[in-house]
Design a protein around this motif. Structure first.
Motif, PDB file in Angstrom:
ATOM      1  N   TRP A 160      56.042  19.582  63.727  1.00 47.06           N
ATOM      2  CA  TRP A 160      54.991  19.193  62.781  1.00 47.06           C
ATOM      3  C   TRP A 160      54.026  20.337  62.495  1.00 47.06           C
ATOM      4  CZ3 TRP A 160      54.202  15.454  59.382  1.00 47.06           C
ATOM      5  CH2 TRP A 160      52.911  15.308  58.845  1.00 47.06           C
ATOM      6  N   ASN A 161      53.579  21.031  63.522  1.00 47.21           N
ATOM      7  CA  ASN A 161      52.577  22.077  63.334  1.00 47.21           C
ATOM      8  C   ASN A 161      53.106  23.280  62.563  1.00 47.21           C
ATOM      9  OD1 ASN A 161      50.617  20.600  64.659  1.00 47.21           O
ATOM     10  ND2 ASN A 161      51.013  21.542  66.650  1.00 47.21           N
ATOM     11  N   GLU A 162      54.414  23.486  62.587  1.00 50.91           N
ATOM     12  CA  GLU A 162      54.988  24.615  61.848  1.00 50.91           C
ATOM     13  C   GLU A 162      54.977  24.355  60.348  1.00 50.91           C
ATOM     14  OE1 GLU A 162      56.731  28.532  61.907  1.00 50.91           O
ATOM     15  OE2 GLU A 162      55.423  27.328  63.181  1.00 50.91           O
ATOM     16  N   GLY A 163      54.862  23.088  59.966  1.00 52.17           N
ATOM     17  CA  GLY A 163      54.768  22.754  58.560  1.00 52.17           C
ATOM     18  C   GLY A 163      56.105  22.776  57.855  1.00 52.17           C
ATOM     19  N   SER A 164      56.067  22.670  56.533  1.00 53.43           N
ATOM     20  CA  SER A 164      57.267  22.567  55.712  1.00 53.43           C
ATOM     21  C   SER A 164      57.436  23.725  54.736  1.00 53.43           C
ATOM     22  CB  SER A 164      57.237  21.244  54.932  1.00 53.43           C
ATOM     23  OG  SER A 164      58.373  21.080  54.140  1.00 53.43           O
ATOM     24  N   LYS A 165      56.358  24.366  54.350  1.00 51.52           N
ATOM     25  CA  LYS A 165      56.397  25.351  53.265  1.00 51.52           C
ATOM     26  C   LYS A 165      57.324  26.521  53.576  1.00 51.52           C
ATOM     27  CE  LYS A 165      53.463  28.308  50.401  1.00 51.52           C
ATOM     28  NZ  LYS A 165      52.073  28.754  50.116  1.00 51.52           N
ATOM     29  N   LYS A 166      57.246  27.087  54.786  1.00 54.85           N
ATOM     30  CA  LYS A 166      58.071  28.260  55.107  1.00 54.85           C
ATOM     31  C   LYS A 166      59.556  27.904  55.131  1.00 54.85           C
ATOM     32  CE  LYS A 166      55.446  29.210  58.673  1.00 54.85           C
ATOM     33  NZ  LYS A 166      54.914  29.852  59.908  1.00 54.85           N
ATOM     34  N   PHE A 167      59.883  26.711  55.627  1.00 55.30           N
ATOM     35  CA  PHE A 167      61.269  26.255  55.565  1.00 55.30           C
ATOM     36  C   PHE A 167      61.738  26.190  54.110  1.00 55.30           C
ATOM     37  CE2 PHE A 167      60.457  24.551  59.863  1.00 55.30           C
ATOM     38  CZ  PHE A 167      61.637  24.921  60.498  1.00 55.30           C
ATOM     39  N   SER A 168      60.879  25.656  53.244  1.00 53.19           N
ATOM     40  CA  SER A 168      61.221  25.495  51.843  1.00 53.19           C
ATOM     41  C   SER A 168      61.493  26.846  51.187  1.00 53.19           C
ATOM     42  CB  SER A 168      60.081  24.778  51.121  1.00 53.19           C
ATOM     43  OG  SER A 168      60.407  24.535  49.776  1.00 53.19           O
ATOM     44  N   ILE A 169      60.666  27.837  51.512  1.00 48.95           N
ATOM     45  CA  ILE A 169      60.840  29.181  50.940  1.00 48.95           C
ATOM     46  C   ILE A 169      62.158  29.800  51.394  1.00 48.95           C
ATOM     47  CG2 ILE A 169      59.927  31.540  51.047  1.00 48.95           C
ATOM     48  CD1 ILE A 169      57.102  30.254  51.131  1.00 48.95           C
ATOM     49  N   VAL A 170      62.453  29.671  52.677  1.00 51.70           N
ATOM     50  CA  VAL A 170      63.686  30.252  53.220  1.00 51.70           C
ATOM     51  C   VAL A 170      64.913  29.516  52.678  1.00 51.70           C
ATOM     52  CG1 VAL A 170      65.017  30.659  55.337  1.00 51.70           C
ATOM     53  CG2 VAL A 170      62.552  31.107  55.295  1.00 51.70           C
ATOM     54  N   ALA A 171      64.860  28.202  52.655  1.00 53.20           N
ATOM     55  CA  ALA A 171      66.018  27.408  52.226  1.00 53.20           C
ATOM     56  C   ALA A 171      66.353  27.625  50.759  1.00 53.20           C
ATOM     57  CB  ALA A 171      65.761  25.927  52.489  1.00 53.20           C
ATOM     58  N   SER A 172      65.384  28.062  49.971  1.00 55.07           N
ATOM     59  CA  SER A 172      65.611  28.246  48.527  1.00 55.07           C
ATOM     60  C   SER A 172      66.223  29.590  48.184  1.00 55.07           C
ATOM     61  CB  SER A 172      64.280  28.089  47.781  1.00 55.07           C
ATOM     62  OG  SER A 172      63.398  29.156  48.112  1.00 55.07           O
ATOM     63  N   ASP A 173      66.332  30.484  49.166  1.00 54.90           N
ATOM     64  CA  ASP A 173      66.768  31.850  48.913  1.00 54.90           C
ATOM     65  C   ASP A 173      68.003  32.163  49.757  1.00 54.90           C
ATOM     66  OD1 ASP A 173      67.089  34.661  48.938  1.00 54.90           O
ATOM     67  OD2 ASP A 173      64.959  34.979  48.558  1.00 54.90           O
ATOM     68  N   PRO A 174      69.182  32.405  49.128  1.00 50.75           N
ATOM     69  CA  PRO A 174      70.400  32.677  49.915  1.00 50.75           C
ATOM     70  C   PRO A 174      70.264  33.860  50.868  1.00 50.75           C
ATOM     71  CG  PRO A 174      70.945  32.261  47.611  1.00 50.75           C
ATOM     72  CD  PRO A 174      69.444  32.347  47.697  1.00 50.75           C
ATOM     73  N   GLU A 175      69.534  34.903  50.459  1.00 52.30           N
ATOM     74  CA  GLU A 175      69.370  36.062  51.328  1.00 52.30           C
ATOM     75  C   GLU A 175      68.521  35.718  52.551  1.00 52.30           C
ATOM     76  OE1 GLU A 175      67.953  39.437  49.194  1.00 52.30           O
ATOM     77  OE2 GLU A 175      69.696  39.527  47.848  1.00 52.30           O
ATOM     78  N   LYS A 176      67.497  34.931  52.354  1.00 55.89           N
ATOM     79  CA  LYS A 176      66.639  34.551  53.482  1.00 55.89           C
ATOM     80  C   LYS A 176      67.355  33.570  54.396  1.00 55.89           C
ATOM     81  CE  LYS A 176      62.272  35.495  51.142  1.00 55.89           C
ATOM     82  NZ  LYS A 176      60.995  34.949  50.609  1.00 55.89           N
ATOM     83  N   ARG A 177      68.182  32.703  53.826  1.00 53.07           N
ATOM     84  CA  ARG A 177      68.988  31.815  54.661  1.00 53.07           C
ATOM     85  C   ARG A 177      69.920  32.636  55.553  1.00 53.07           C
ATOM     86  NH1 ARG A 177      69.853  28.573  49.731  1.00 53.07           N
ATOM     87  NH2 ARG A 177      72.043  29.268  49.717  1.00 53.07           N
TER      88      ARG A 177
END
Length: 477
Positions: A115-132
């Motif tokens: 919960w404390n890590e939040g959702s935004k950073k996951f969303s940014i990584v998941a949207s970018d094939p290179e970051k995934r």
């Protein structure tokens, strides 16, 4: 090059695995997934919980919570001093994974998120094939370096809690697919902690599409009611209350374990992958008046903080059972929802006890689910302070799932099968290994009065200096 001790440990591991497999019953496929909130090592007094307090025989899977995620896709170690050995660190991860030397069938996973890590950073990584790809590579290297058996992805929650959520639901599928492809060649497990109630889960998950990539789906069927509600309610009711039917939105009818499990099954989750999450803590409230005590009574906010967790609105079972031993609490059973609640003056808590968790474990058996997930170990009465055995809640879950105090496949011999003259741990026996006083090749692991019996391979004796089997001429017997 293998050392003698390394070879001996491998031999011992093979003996234990073979013996455990031979003794497994019909429920050996059930899992007991246990999270440890690693920050609990900083709690005061009897609430301090570290790796040394974990009984490695009471869970099939242990999850180390948490690591974080960067917007670049790199892993983030949240507490480097605790987790790692670098620069004089405490090396907690090494100690955590070393529990597999005591129980070779135990699986350990690292959880990323929370919960404390939040959702935004996951969303940014998941949207970018290179970051995934960066994340997958970093995860594999970390698992290999530290000896974990897999990853638990704890993104709370795709499509929610931030402004970049439109594509999260589809990106989550791609994220899991690439993680599975990266982990599977190394035999690593991939699990996920997921939101539970239908109105939330259907925003985050295309359930039939995520199922192929997950080995276990840990459904967080708790925090269903809390101080965010206008009236007091129980954290994780097994069934809905009579008043739920009056809710015109239909949401209240979804906020119970029975409705949650039925939704996930009907939406396409296979029962054997579905793991029911249960809380070892209660949600607390401060009542509006001293007169209204029933569920549905008005409140003015969170209850007072516990002396260990120190978080208003939350009481671990260990904190609550100690309070009930020191103060006069009125304890009640909610017969429709099949859960307890208690109050003292204007403090109110809906929680879990051995009876309610036994019913939830029976529910798992009846619906042929994969098992039970626990949040979290440090909130059980892990010291046995309240006059019962250590880990009374966890023992009760195991009793129902496996017919004994520990998972069937985790001990070489059951204490119940031993003749009375054989060594048996008492409640006062310290946690750890004991060698048989009459047979140096036989040894035991004692945990809260429970006896786990093992035999060294032929020609080896148990070495008390190393807590492992060794060549007989090297052991002072």
């Amino acid at each position: 090059m293998w050392s003698v001790s390394g070879t001996v440990r491998l031999l011992l591991g093979a003996i234990l695995v073979a013996t455990a497999t031979a003794g497994s019953g019909n429920n050996s496929s059930k899992v007991v997934v246990c999270y440890q909130g690693t920050w609990s090592v900083y709690r005061p007094g009897l609430g301090k919980f570290g790796v040394a307090e974990i009984d490695p025989f009471l869970c099939t899977h242990l999850i180390y919570a948490f690591l974080g995620i960067e917007e670049t896709g790199k892993l983030r170690v949240i507490d480097a001093y605790l987790d790692l050995e670098d620069n004089g660190g405490k090396g907690n991860i090494k100690s955590f994974n070393a529990l597999k030397l005591k129980n070779p069938t135990l699986k350990t996973l690292m959880a990323v998120g929370g919960w404390n890590e939040g959702s935004k950073k996951f969303s940014i990584v998941a949207s970018d094939p290179e970051k995934r790809a960066v994340f997958v590579d970093d995860v594999v290297k970390f698992l290999q370096r530290h000896g974990f058996d897999g990853l638990d992805l704890d993104w709370e929650y795709p499509g929610q809690r931030h402004s970049l959520a439109n594509e999260d639901r589809s990106n989550y599928i791609a994220f899991l697919k690439e993680l599975k492809e990266g982990l599977e060649p190394f035999g690593f497990i991939l699990t996920a902690a997921v939101g539970s109630a239908q109105f939330s889960a259907e925003i985050s998950y295309d359930i039939p599409s995520i199922v192929p990539y997950l080995d276990l789906i840990n459904v967080m069927a708790y925090d269903l009611h809390g101080p965010w509600d206008p009236v007091v309610g129980i954290n994780a009711p097994l069934y809905g209350s009579a008043s739920d039917a009056t809710d015109s939105t239909g949401r209240q009818q979804q906020l119970n374990v029975d409705a949650i499990v039925k939704y996930w099954l009907q939406a396409g989750a296979p029962a054997q992958k579905l793991v029911l999450g249960v809380p070892f803590y209660g949600r607390t409230f401060t009542l509006a008046t001293g007169d209204g005590h029933e569920p549905g009574s008005p409140h003015i906010g969170k209850g007072i903080a516990g002396k260990y967790s120190r978080e208003p609105g939350v009481l671990g079972y260990n904190e609550l059972c100690e309070q009930m031993g020191e103060e006069e609490w009125t304890q009640k059973w909610e017969s429709v929802q099949q859960v307890p609640y208690a109050y003292r003056q204007r403090q109110w808590v809906g929680y879990e006890d051995m009876r309610s968790l036994s019913l939830k474990a029976q529910f798992v058996m009846q619906h042929q689910l994969g098992g039970i997930m626990i949040w979290s170990l440090e909130s059980d009465d892990f010291r046995g302070t309240c006059g019962q055995q250590r880990y009374p809640l966890l023992h009760e879950i195991n009793r129902v799932l496996f017919g004994s105090g520990t998972p069937t496949g985790l001990t070489a011999e059951s204490n119940e099968d031993q003749p009375s003259e054989v060594f048996s741990c008492s409640a006062d026996t310290p946690l750890g290994y004991v060698r048989d006083p009459n047979n140096c090749s036989k040894f035991y692991y004692c945990s809260g009065g429970n006896t786990h019996s093992f035999d060294c391979p032929s020609g080896l004796n148990f070495d008390l200096t190393t807590n492992s089997c060794n060549y007989s001429d090297s052991v002072n017997c």
